[in-house]
Scaffold this motif. Sequence first.
Motif, PDB file in Angstrom:
ATOM      1  N   GLY A 183       6.330   5.329  -7.184  1.00  0.00           N
ATOM      2  CA  GLY A 183       5.574   5.744  -8.366  1.00  0.00           C
ATOM      3  C   GLY A 183       4.198   6.233  -7.970  1.00  0.00           C
ATOM      4  N   LEU A 184       3.213   6.000  -8.838  1.00  0.00           N
ATOM      5  CA  LEU A 184       1.840   6.440  -8.544  1.00  0.00           C
ATOM      6  C   LEU A 184       1.371   5.905  -7.194  1.00  0.00           C
ATOM      7  N   ILE A 185       1.490   4.571  -7.000  1.00  0.00           N
ATOM      8  CA  ILE A 185       0.942   3.967  -5.775  1.00  0.00           C
ATOM      9  C   ILE A 185       1.847   4.254  -4.573  1.00  0.00           C
ATOM     10  N   GLY A 186       3.154   3.997  -4.726  1.00  0.00           N
ATOM     11  CA  GLY A 186       4.068   4.225  -3.606  1.00  0.00           C
ATOM     12  C   GLY A 186       4.092   5.683  -3.183  1.00  0.00           C
TER      13      GLY A 186
ATOM     14  N   TYR B   2      12.559   4.273  -0.656  1.00  0.00           N
ATOM     15  CA  TYR B   2      13.611   3.744  -1.539  1.00  0.00           C
ATOM     16  C   TYR B   2      13.014   3.640  -2.929  1.00  0.00           C
ATOM     17  N   SER B   3      13.762   4.051  -3.945  1.00  0.00           N
ATOM     18  CA  SER B   3      13.297   3.830  -5.306  1.00  0.00           C
ATOM     19  C   SER B   3      14.488   3.505  -6.189  1.00  0.00           C
ATOM     20  N   GLN B   4      14.178   3.084  -7.404  1.00  0.00           N
ATOM     21  CA  GLN B   4      15.257   2.676  -8.313  1.00  0.00           C
ATOM     22  C   GLN B   4      16.222   3.846  -8.566  1.00  0.00           C
ATOM     23  N   ARG B   5      15.647   5.009  -8.869  1.00  0.00           N
ATOM     24  CA  ARG B   5      16.471   6.182  -9.186  1.00  0.00           C
ATOM     25  C   ARG B   5      16.493   7.153  -7.997  1.00  0.00           C
ATOM     26  N   ALA B   6      17.694   7.636  -7.689  1.00  0.00           N
ATOM     27  CA  ALA B   6      17.829   8.605  -6.595  1.00  0.00           C
ATOM     28  C   ALA B   6      17.003   9.853  -6.897  1.00  0.00           C
ATOM     29  N   SER B   7      16.901  10.206  -8.200  1.00  0.00           N
ATOM     30  CA  SER B   7      16.153  11.424  -8.560  1.00  0.00           C
ATOM     31  C   SER B   7      14.674  11.285  -8.171  1.00  0.00           C
ATOM     32  N   THR B   8      14.147  10.063  -8.242  1.00  0.00           N
ATOM     33  CA  THR B   8      12.736   9.846  -7.874  1.00  0.00           C
ATOM     34  C   THR B   8      12.539  10.080  -6.380  1.00  0.00           C
ATOM     35  N   VAL B   9      13.498   9.601  -5.575  1.00  0.00           N
ATOM     36  CA  VAL B   9      13.382   9.808  -4.128  1.00  0.00           C
ATOM     37  C   VAL B   9      13.434  11.311  -3.829  1.00  0.00           C
TER      38      VAL B   9
ATOM     39  N   CYS C 144       6.107  -1.469  -3.587  1.00  0.00           N
ATOM     40  CA  CYS C 144       5.265  -0.799  -4.597  1.00  0.00           C
ATOM     41  C   CYS C 144       5.950  -0.739  -5.952  1.00  0.00           C
ATOM     42  N   THR C 145       6.794  -1.715  -6.250  1.00  0.00           N
ATOM     43  CA  THR C 145       7.450  -1.753  -7.561  1.00  0.00           C
ATOM     44  C   THR C 145       6.493  -2.392  -8.580  1.00  0.00           C
ATOM     45  N   PRO C 146       6.803  -2.321  -9.878  1.00  0.00           N
ATOM     46  CA  PRO C 146       5.958  -3.006 -10.868  1.00  0.00           C
ATOM     47  C   PRO C 146       5.794  -4.501 -10.526  1.00  0.00           C
TER      48      PRO C 146
ATOM     49  N   GLY D  41       0.691  -5.323  -5.149  1.00  0.00           N
ATOM     50  CA  GLY D  41       0.569  -5.878  -6.502  1.00  0.00           C
ATOM     51  C   GLY D  41      -0.866  -6.174  -6.910  1.00  0.00           C
ATOM     52  N   SER D  42      -1.155  -5.945  -8.190  1.00  0.00           N
ATOM     53  CA  SER D  42      -2.513  -6.132  -8.713  1.00  0.00           C
ATOM     54  C   SER D  42      -2.886  -7.601  -8.875  1.00  0.00           C
ATOM     55  N   VAL D  43      -1.923  -8.503  -8.689  1.00  0.00           N
ATOM     56  CA  VAL D  43      -2.176  -9.945  -8.754  1.00  0.00           C
ATOM     57  C   VAL D  43      -1.628 -10.541  -7.463  1.00  0.00           C
TER      58      VAL D  43
ATOM     59  N   SER E  25       1.435   7.239 -14.471  1.00  0.00           N
ATOM     60  CA  SER E  25       2.384   6.493 -13.642  1.00  0.00           C
ATOM     61  C   SER E  25       3.523   7.417 -13.223  1.00  0.00           C
ATOM     62  N   GLY E  26       4.318   6.915 -12.266  1.00  0.00           N
ATOM     63  CA  GLY E  26       5.477   7.682 -11.802  1.00  0.00           C
ATOM     64  C   GLY E  26       5.136   8.594 -10.640  1.00  0.00           C
ATOM     65  N   ILE E  27       6.181   9.096  -9.998  1.00  0.00           N
ATOM     66  CA  ILE E  27       5.989   9.948  -8.809  1.00  0.00           C
ATOM     67  C   ILE E  27       5.198  11.210  -9.151  1.00  0.00           C
TER      68      ILE E  27
HETATM   69  P1  NAP Z   1       4.605   3.244 -11.354  1.00  0.00           P
HETATM   70  O1  NAP Z   1       3.902   4.534 -11.222  1.00  0.00           O
HETATM   71  O2  NAP Z   1       5.288   2.925 -12.632  1.00  0.00           O
HETATM   72  O3  NAP Z   1       5.658   3.154 -10.163  1.00  0.00           O
HETATM   73  C1  NAP Z   1       6.556   2.095  -9.992  1.00  0.00           C
HETATM   74  C2  NAP Z   1       7.799   2.672  -9.387  1.00  0.00           C
HETATM   75  O4  NAP Z   1       8.673   1.612  -9.045  1.00  0.00           O
HETATM   76  C3  NAP Z   1       8.545   3.565 -10.362  1.00  0.00           C
HETATM   77  O5  NAP Z   1       8.317   4.914 -10.044  1.00  0.00           O
HETATM   78  C4  NAP Z   1      10.011   3.161 -10.181  1.00  0.00           C
HETATM   79  O6  NAP Z   1      10.712   4.243  -9.645  1.00  0.00           O
HETATM   80  C5  NAP Z   1       9.990   2.099  -9.106  1.00  0.00           C
HETATM   81  N1  NAP Z   1      10.878   1.006  -9.413  1.00  0.00           N
HETATM   82  C6  NAP Z   1      11.003   0.326 -10.566  1.00  0.00           C
HETATM   83  N2  NAP Z   1      11.898  -0.641 -10.438  1.00  0.00           N
HETATM   84  C7  NAP Z   1      12.366  -0.570  -9.174  1.00  0.00           C
HETATM   85  C8  NAP Z   1      13.323  -1.297  -8.422  1.00  0.00           C
HETATM   86  N3  NAP Z   1      13.989  -2.318  -8.980  1.00  0.00           N
HETATM   87  N4  NAP Z   1      13.544  -0.943  -7.140  1.00  0.00           N
HETATM   88  C9  NAP Z   1      12.877   0.083  -6.581  1.00  0.00           C
HETATM   89  N5  NAP Z   1      11.967   0.829  -7.233  1.00  0.00           N
HETATM   90  C10 NAP Z   1      11.716   0.492  -8.506  1.00  0.00           C
HETATM   91  O7  NAP Z   1       3.645   2.018 -11.060  1.00  0.00           O
HETATM   92  P2  NAP Z   1       2.369   1.978 -10.100  1.00  0.00           P
HETATM   93  O8  NAP Z   1       1.155   2.217 -10.922  1.00  0.00           O
HETATM   94  O9  NAP Z   1       2.623   2.787  -8.893  1.00  0.00           O
HETATM   95  O10 NAP Z   1       2.356   0.424  -9.743  1.00  0.00           O
HETATM   96  C11 NAP Z   1       3.169  -0.087  -8.718  1.00  0.00           C
HETATM   97  C12 NAP Z   1       2.533  -1.336  -8.169  1.00  0.00           C
HETATM   98  O11 NAP Z   1       1.201  -1.002  -7.752  1.00  0.00           O
HETATM   99  C13 NAP Z   1       2.408  -2.495  -9.151  1.00  0.00           C
HETATM  100  O12 NAP Z   1       2.802  -3.679  -8.520  1.00  0.00           O
HETATM  101  C14 NAP Z   1       0.924  -2.529  -9.501  1.00  0.00           C
HETATM  102  O13 NAP Z   1       0.466  -3.846  -9.729  1.00  0.00           O
HETATM  103  C15 NAP Z   1       0.297  -1.959  -8.255  1.00  0.00           C
HETATM  104  N6  NAP Z   1      -0.979  -1.280  -8.480  1.00  0.00           N
HETATM  105  C16 NAP Z   1      -1.113  -0.380  -9.498  1.00  0.00           C
HETATM  106  C17 NAP Z   1      -2.340   0.256  -9.675  1.00  0.00           C
HETATM  107  C18 NAP Z   1      -2.539   1.254 -10.783  1.00  0.00           C
HETATM  108  O14 NAP Z   1      -3.679   1.483 -11.185  1.00  0.00           O
HETATM  109  N7  NAP Z   1      -1.510   1.874 -11.294  1.00  0.00           N
HETATM  110  C19 NAP Z   1      -3.400   0.002  -8.799  1.00  0.00           C
HETATM  111  C20 NAP Z   1      -3.201  -0.881  -7.745  1.00  0.00           C
HETATM  112  C21 NAP Z   1      -1.992  -1.522  -7.589  1.00  0.00           C
HETATM  113  P3  NAP Z   1      11.884   5.044 -10.363  1.00  0.00           P
HETATM  114  O15 NAP Z   1      11.229   6.320 -10.783  1.00  0.00           O
HETATM  115  O16 NAP Z   1      12.842   5.191  -9.243  1.00  0.00           O
HETATM  116  O17 NAP Z   1      12.398   4.253 -11.520  1.00  0.00           O
END
Ligand code: NAP
Length: 283
Positions: free
Chosen positions: A9-12, A29-36, A64-66, A91-93, A120-122
């Motif tokens: 997603g955003l971070i990964g 690796y991600s949940q959806r193949a389309s994201t990869v 880097c999952t939620p 993770g943020s916590v 959020s998202g890729i």
């Molecule tokens: P995000 O943009 O929603 O990305 C999360 C990604 O995780 C989604 O793109 C999703 O990909 C994938 N995902 C969901 N379930 C999954 C699974 N079971 N297996 C593999 N991939 C899976 O969220 P984000 O903002 O990058 O946050 C990710 C982490 O970074 C969180 O733990 C958060 O605490 C941390 N963080 C976030 C921020 C922030 O400001 N956003 C800052 C610092 C840290 P698909 O598209 O494949 O579903």
Amino acid sequence: MKVGIVGLGLIGGSLGMDLRACGHEVWGYSQRASTVGKAIVKGAVDVACPNWADLAPAEVIFLCTPIGLLVPTAQQLIPHLNAGTVLTDVGSVKASIVETLEPLWPNFVGGHPMAGTAKSGIEAAFMGLFKGNPYVLTPSDRTPPSALAQVETLVTELGADLFHCAPADHDRAVAWISHLPVMTSASLIAACLGEADPQVRALAQRLASSGFRDTSRVGGGNPELGVMMAQFNRSALLSALQAYRGVLDGVIDHVEQGDWAGLESLLRQTQQARSDYLREPPV
Ligand code: NAP
């Protein structure tokens, strides 16, 4: 180095783009193949990993999952790892994640990049997200120095400012400067929506400018992330929210009583203190 990223997603995705630019080979690796697929097109991933076992060659893997999925993701991944693989999360916590994952994987290093956007998202991923921003690592007495050193090297290559602290201290600190602001900024927007006269509400929306943009930014972010901050950092956030309510009650008292000297004294104090919390923006 071969670096794995789980959750693009955003971070990964942003991590993948930066690490590739540093010359590393990124296995995604991600949940959806389309994201990869999108991550490969975007330049965030070299090698698509449709299965957990495909990540085995990676030397360091970033989770880097939620937040709520970090532990279940690690539990699914761990049986497929080589003994030497270093696992880290974003993770943020930290306290609950580190407490659970350290016993499951000796080469685990807790981490949190202090960088993000409201998106959020890729699609939202971009290069340079971490540059000049803090990146906290939360090693313990049990963390192998070699595992810590490998994560430190990668974080430094991102151009981030490296910090170390205990997981519980991290959670209390981010409750003040990250999780409380999300809740108060969201409350600000919700309070504005409480204007009963639709014409005045519409006028306010038209007049809102830079001040409102600044103060409402984090309240307009990803709702799932906000809920997870509250769920996973509940006690530190509650303490901060209660302290905030106390300060707000004080402001109400000053205004109700026309205590302008008291209000000015508070505003002078906050005017001076603000700079202690601000860093120079990244160039
Ligand atoms: P995000 O943009 O929603 O990305 C999360 C990604 O995780 C989604 O793109 C999703 O990909 C994938 N995902 C969901 N379930 C999954 C699974 N079971 N297996 C593999 N991939 C899976 O969220 P984000 O903002 O990058 O946050 C990710 C982490 O970074 C969180 O733990 C958060 O605490 C941390 N963080 C976030 C921020 C922030 O400001 N956003 C800052 C610092 C840290 P698909 O598209 O494949 O579903």
